[in-house]
Enzyme design. Structure first.
Site, PDB file in Angstrom:
ATOM      1  N   SER A   1       0.837  -1.194   0.000  1.00  0.00           N
ATOM      2  CA  SER A   1       0.000   0.000   0.000  1.00  0.00           C
ATOM      3  C   SER A   1       0.870   1.241   0.000  1.00  0.00           C
ATOM      4  CB  SER A   1      -0.912   0.020   1.230  1.00  0.00           C
ATOM      5  OG  SER A   1      -0.213   0.500   2.366  1.00  0.00           O
ATOM      6  N   ASP A   2       0.335   2.321  -0.573  1.00  0.00           N
ATOM      7  CA  ASP A   2       0.973   3.605  -0.340  1.00  0.00           C
ATOM      8  C   ASP A   2       0.644   4.009   1.099  1.00  0.00           C
ATOM      9  OD1 ASP A   2       2.375   5.946  -0.721  1.00  0.00           O
ATOM     10  OD2 ASP A   2       1.457   6.371  -2.651  1.00  0.00           O
ATOM     11  N   TYR A   3       1.409   4.960   1.617  1.00  0.00           N
ATOM     12  CA  TYR A   3       1.285   5.300   3.030  1.00  0.00           C
ATOM     13  C   TYR A   3      -0.137   5.781   3.354  1.00  0.00           C
ATOM     14  CZ  TYR A   3       6.231   4.963   4.432  1.00  0.00           C
ATOM     15  OH  TYR A   3       7.484   4.524   4.770  1.00  0.00           O
TER      16      TYR A   3
END
Length: 800
Positions: free
Chosen positions: A334-336
């Site tokens: 996932s992106d942050y």
């Protein structure tokens, strides 16, 4: 990649604590640690990875599996002592089942500006990683090591690490071999600190310069971005398809999948209103090239939505395309905080547990950076809402990454190799890369400036502007041991051979820290007083070197509504145009040096300056590289990886548009200020008429384009031979031209080289009306030249 900064800060941006010196020095040899279950098959390095993973997975509890799917970053203070060092007792209490991933061990206590919370020293970083891995090995039941990651977009974002030109500058080299070398060096610095994964490269195709993240990209063209992306991954991981890391290599993370580079209104994470055809033609190719040609083991999903579906819940994107059509075997990260954003921002899930289910079902395997969402999965399995099979599938991919990284054999770092970080080799490579990234956009016979002879009359050179005495590094910056500003570079080069006078001229922003939320422009009245002082400084100069552009705050990642970075205008910020006008009015030779993260709009400057040098953010050695270019020790040979628009009203303004686009405007130009691929030299080149290895090919075949390139000038220089193609008649509309190959060559004065540029078979393929990838028989125009505008043509037939 950052987002939701307030979310990030929940777990501890208390008052700064000063890190004490380590009580035990970082090891010169790795610690000797007992392995739990040391006779288990998963410790046997001679077994196939699949067998080791299966053996380990069978031994794991549900809690241990879920622990592998989470990361920590803003929770870092919870497992640190009052001096910000790792505390095994706290880790044992908080994470009894182990931990899968760990974000940025080099930073002191999670998110925040490294100017406020100074990062760990090399010694402290290695001690921290080794103690983290010792805890994982000794204090968890199965001894599963932790996979740590760092940012390394243009150098390790840590203390005493080499800082290279920002990605848009590296793309301007048009030199994949150099980009491979740069990333190989970055990998050596990262791995030496015991870190095995980096969150780079970015292969988003950037088609809106209002977007603050354009500096992080390799530009607007899918072919160029793909070639640079492949080279970057090969540098980080090694060339070839072998997924096991060699010594000195790290796992790359390909980001952001996808559509991120053309958000609605140019605002970060905005909806990507992009059709499937455009996705497949423009945004998918760089990702596909990297997946199919390298051993990439991690892909990061993007924040944005496509057709109402956020990427972190997009089964078609992450499943059907990435894993199905392209055969990607690795993990999706996932992106942050992006999973939580499906609740807070996209509003497609009522709560975090449901967002976690949606991401898992779409194929996301690990929750970065703090495991807020995936930490709910254990209860959801016992409650019957998530299947154990889905957990096992994700954990299998994550354990495979760890085995491929060699973490089970040696998760530790030693001090000696890490202390070489940012040494002579890295500094020399940073300088070389900066030199090759510089783009000469205009030259009315002013450059290169004459190097003053020793003992002769001293010329007066005015070095003016807000970017003249600062080394701007761009976003995701590290802190190198030293930086060289343009003023310092010019003074070092000229010594006492010239009178060098300096004035700041204007202040662009009151602060220039990329991390800080608030952006305050310089006070106009104070800036006009500064301009008056600059005029007084420069009035007796022979030459004015004017350094203008951006700061790290005027174009950056806007990761939250309280931390913005996108703009509605492409104009030069603040009173910089007034500064140029004042300098221009003095009637001196005027050279403009652009230091910026995005291609700005500057039509008056383009018209009236005597010379313009685009430098982007050229890394820690920018001052030396720029000085050498201005005085002829370096001949600029970079080319634009983006189109430079005249104004925001022309957007979107990429070169590979469809035939019906760019018809014209009332009262304004339709042509760009500078076209894609453009860049001049201090010498002249003649590119001959192109010839083909065959005038006719069958579908599925490629062709080689040959041209003679001659340096007709008096000094050595670099030219980039660019090959474009156009499908003359097709069943669906095709771009007016598409980059299909390029090669950067160096020629001595009077030298001629025969340059061969291969065009791959897939360059002739297209997506037809049934959305099938086919090569349609017919005529193609092959175009060759030094940029996307000045081209010579020949014809090619794809036969039935």
């Amino acid at each position: 990649m950052m987002s939701r900064f307030k979310f990030v800060m929940l777990a501890g941006c208390a008052a700064m604590m000063t890190a004490a010196a380590p009580t035990a020095a970082a090891q010169d040899s790795p610690p000797q640690v007992e392995r739990p279950m040391q006779d288990a098959a998963y410790w046997n390095a001679s077994l196939p990875t699949e067998q080791r993973v299966a053996d380990l997975l069978a031994r794991m509890t549900l809690e241990e599996k879920v622990a592998q799917m989470v990361t920590i970053w803003n929770d870092k203070p919870d497992i640190q002592d009052d001096q910000n060092f790792f505390d095994a007792n706290k880790a044992r209490a908080k994470y009894p089942d182990g931990l899968g991933f760990f974000a940025r061990p080099s930073d002191l206590k999670g998110p925040g500006s490294p100017r406020v919370n100074k990062p760990r020293s090399i010694e402290e970083s290695i001690r921290y990683v080794n103690e983290l891995q010792t805890w994982a090995r000794e204090d968890t039941r199965l001894g599963i090591p932790v996979l740590t990651h760092e940012e390394s977009l243009h150098g390790l974002a840590a203390l005493n690490a080499t800082s290279f030109p920002q990605s848009i500058g590296m793309a301007s080299t048009w030199d994949p071999d150099l980009i491979r070398d740069v990333n190989d060096y970055i990998a050596s610095e990262v791995r030496a600190r015991g870190v095995h994964q980096v969150l780079s490269p970015v292969v988003d195709v950037a088609r809106d310069p209002r977007w603050g993240r354009i500096e992080e990209t390799f530009g607007e063209d899918p072919f160029l971005v793909g070639e640079m992306g492949v080279a970057a991954v090969e540098g980080l991981q090694g060339v070839g398809k072998t997924r096991k890391l060699a010594d000195g290599q790290v796992m790359a993370t390909l980001k952001h999948m996808t559509g991120h580079g053309q958000p609605e209104s140019g605002t970060n994470i905005g909806p990507a209103q992009i059709s499937e055809r455009t996705l497949r033609e423009m945004f998918f190719p760089p990702f596909q090239q990297v997946v199919e040609r390298t051993a990439i083991d991690a892909v990061m999903a993007s924040y944005n939505e496509i057709d109402g579906i956020p990427s972190h819940s997009n089964k078609w994107l992450l499943g059907d395309v990435l894993r199905g059509e392209w055969g990607f075997p690795g993990a999706v990260v996932s992106d942050y905080y992006a999973i939580e954003e499906m609740v807070t921002n996209h509003r497609i899930a009522p709560d975090i547990p449901e967002a976690a289910r949606m991401a898992l079902e779409a194929g996301v395997d690990v929750d970065l950076p703090s495991g807020i969402s995936f930490s709910t999965l254990g209860k959801q399995v016992t409650g019957g809402k998530v299947s154990m099979a889905a957990i096992d599938q994700a954990v299998t991919r994550l354990l495979t990454m760890k085995f491929n990284a060699g973490l089970f054999e040696n998760p530790f770092a030693t001090l000696a190799p890490a202390l070489k970080s940012n040494g002579p080799e890295g500094i020399a490579l940073a300088r070389k890369t900066a030199e090759k990234s510089l783009i000469l956009l205009k030259n009315e016979g002013v450059l290169p400036l004459a190097m003053p002879a020793a003992g002769s009359a001293k010329p007066t050179i005015a070095v003016i502007g807000p970017n003249s005495d600062v080394a701007r590094l761009g976003g995701y910056y590290g802190i190198p041991r030293d930086t060289v500003t343009p003023l310092e570079g010019i003074r070092a080069l000229l010594g006492d051979r010239a009178n060098i006078v300096h004035s700041q001229g204007v202040v662009i922003t009151e602060d220039d820290d990329w991390w800080e939320d608030e952006v305050v422009l310089g006070d106009p009245a104070e800036n006009r007083a500064r301009i008056a002082r600059a005029v007084a400084t420069a009035k007796d100069a022979d030459t004015i070197l004017l350094f203008i552009g951006d700061t790290e705050q005027t174009s950056r990642e806007g990761w939250a509504t309280g931390h913005l970075g996108d703009r509605t205008s492409l104009d030069i910020v603040g009173e910089q145009q007034e500064l140029f006008d004042a300098m221009n009015a003095l009637g001196k030779k005027l050279v403009v040096v652009l230091v910026n993260g995005r291609p700005p709009s500057y039509p008056t400057i383009a018209e009236e300056a005597d010379a313009i040098l685009e430098t982007w953010y050229a890394g820690e050695q920018q001052g030396n590289a720029i000085a050498d270019a201005l005085f002829g020790n370096v001949n600029p040979g970079g080319k634009l990886p983006v189109t430079v628009a005249r104004n925001a009203g022309q957007l979107p303004n990429f070169y590979n548009h469809k035939p019906s686009a760019r018809r014209g405007y009332l009262f304004s130009e339709v042509t760009p200020l500078y076209p894609f691929g453009y860049g001049l030299s201090y010498t002249n080149f003649d590119i001959g008429a192109p010839t083909l290895s065959s005038a006719s090919i069958a579908p599925g075949e490629g062709v080689t384009v040959r041209v003679a390139v001659t340096n007709t000038g008096k000094i050595a220089g670099d030219e980039v031979v660019q090959v474009y193609l156009r499908d003359e008649i097709s069943s669906v509309t095709r771009p007016v031209k598409e980059l299909a190959g390029f090669k950067r060559v160096t020629l001595q004065p009077g030298e001629t080289k025969q340059v061969d540029v291969p065009i791959r078979a897939d360059s002739f393929a297209m997506w037809n009306r049934a959305m099938e990838r086919v090569t349609e028989p017919g005529d193609f125009t092959i175009m060759v030249g030094p940029n996307s505008q000045d081209l010579q043509e020949t014809k090619l037939t794809v036969a039935n």
